[in-house]
Design an enzyme around this catalytic site. Structure first.
Site, PDB file in Angstrom:
ATOM      1  N   MET A 116       0.826  -1.153   0.037  1.00  0.00           N
ATOM      2  CA  MET A 116       0.090   0.147  -0.064  1.00  0.00           C
ATOM      3  C   MET A 116       0.938   1.263  -0.110  1.00  0.00           C
ATOM      4  O   MET A 116       1.095   1.949  -1.088  1.00  0.00           O
ATOM      5  CB  MET A 116      -0.797   0.071   1.212  1.00  0.00           C
ATOM      6  CG  MET A 116      -1.878   1.072   1.120  1.00  0.00           C
ATOM      7  SD  MET A 116      -3.152   0.986  -0.271  1.00  0.00           S
ATOM      8  CE  MET A 116      -3.945  -0.371  -0.151  1.00  0.00           C
ATOM      9  N   CYS A 117       1.114   1.714   1.100  1.00  0.00           N
ATOM     10  CA  CYS A 117       1.897   3.043   1.282  1.00  0.00           C
ATOM     11  C   CYS A 117       3.549   2.961   0.750  1.00  0.00           C
ATOM     12  O   CYS A 117       3.927   3.938   0.011  1.00  0.00           O
ATOM     13  CB  CYS A 117       1.928   3.506   2.762  1.00  0.00           C
ATOM     14  SG  CYS A 117       0.228   3.845   3.256  1.00  0.00           S
ATOM     15  N   VAL A 118       3.986   1.858   1.032  1.00  0.00           N
ATOM     16  CA  VAL A 118       5.343   1.914   0.439  1.00  0.00           C
ATOM     17  C   VAL A 118       5.246   1.871  -1.223  1.00  0.00           C
ATOM     18  O   VAL A 118       6.096   2.636  -1.858  1.00  0.00           O
ATOM     19  CB  VAL A 118       6.148   0.442   0.614  1.00  0.00           C
ATOM     20  CG1 VAL A 118       7.490   0.179   0.129  1.00  0.00           C
ATOM     21  CG2 VAL A 118       6.583   0.540   2.367  1.00  0.00           C
TER      22      VAL A 118
END
Length: 180
Positions: A116-118
């Site tokens: 997701m955020c990575v």
């Protein structure tokens, strides 16, 4: 001054046991992230800590213990902390201006969640023209479900890292990164 930034993505208490979204392998990933951060501090790299907050959501509640950066990777005085409300750490934050203001050319990503955020942040960094390096064993994720199929965390992680390797920069292990 180094032209490299270590971007520490969302290594927050929410992802540890007791948080709302515990991740598989978070302790090992955070230990590796701490090694990358220490190496970066020694080398004079910019260390940027990213914190996710989700006002009105049941997770990453502003002011809660869950949004606090975990003690395994506590920022030192003077290190910038970027607060974001979306998976991409560049979206509606001052991250790009911070990196550009410091003359950063290379972004090294560690953190959570891999899928997701990575992923969103590494892809955005590449789109903004930075050389990107993802330290894969300094990232963690969780199992996912799709149309009745449970995908184990290690497979989610491997698929995401394979996708990043295809076009979005280098994906490397902690030991190999530190040996440079």
């Amino acid at each position: 001054m180094s032209k490299r930034a270590i971007v520490v993505i969302d290594l927050q208490n929410e992802y540890w046991p007791g948080g709302q979204l515990p991740l598989e392998g978070i302790d090992a990933a955070a230990a590796n992230a701490a090694r990358v951060i220490a190496h970066g501090r020694e080398a004079g790299d910019l260390i940027v800590n990213v914190r996710h907050e989700m006002p009105g959501a049941p997770v990453f509640v502003p002011g809660s213990d869950g949004v606090e950066i975990n003690a395994a990777v506590t920022p030192v005085e003077g290190e910038p902390i970027v607060t974001k409300n979306f998976p991409n750490a560049f979206r509606d934050t001052g991250l790009k201006a911070l990196l550009d203001g410091k003359g950063i050319e290379e972004v090294v990503a560690v953190g959570a969640m891999s899928h997701m955020c990575v992923d969103a942040t590494v892809r955005a960094a590449n789109d903004h023209g930075y050389k990107t390096v993802t330290v894969h064993d300094a990232c963690a994720t969780r199992e996912l479900e799709f149309e009745g199929t449970t995908v184990p965390a290690d497979k989610v992680h491997a698929a995401l890292m394979a996708a990043l390797t295809f076009f979005y920069g280098e994906v490397i292990a902690t030991n190999a990164f530190l040996a440079r």
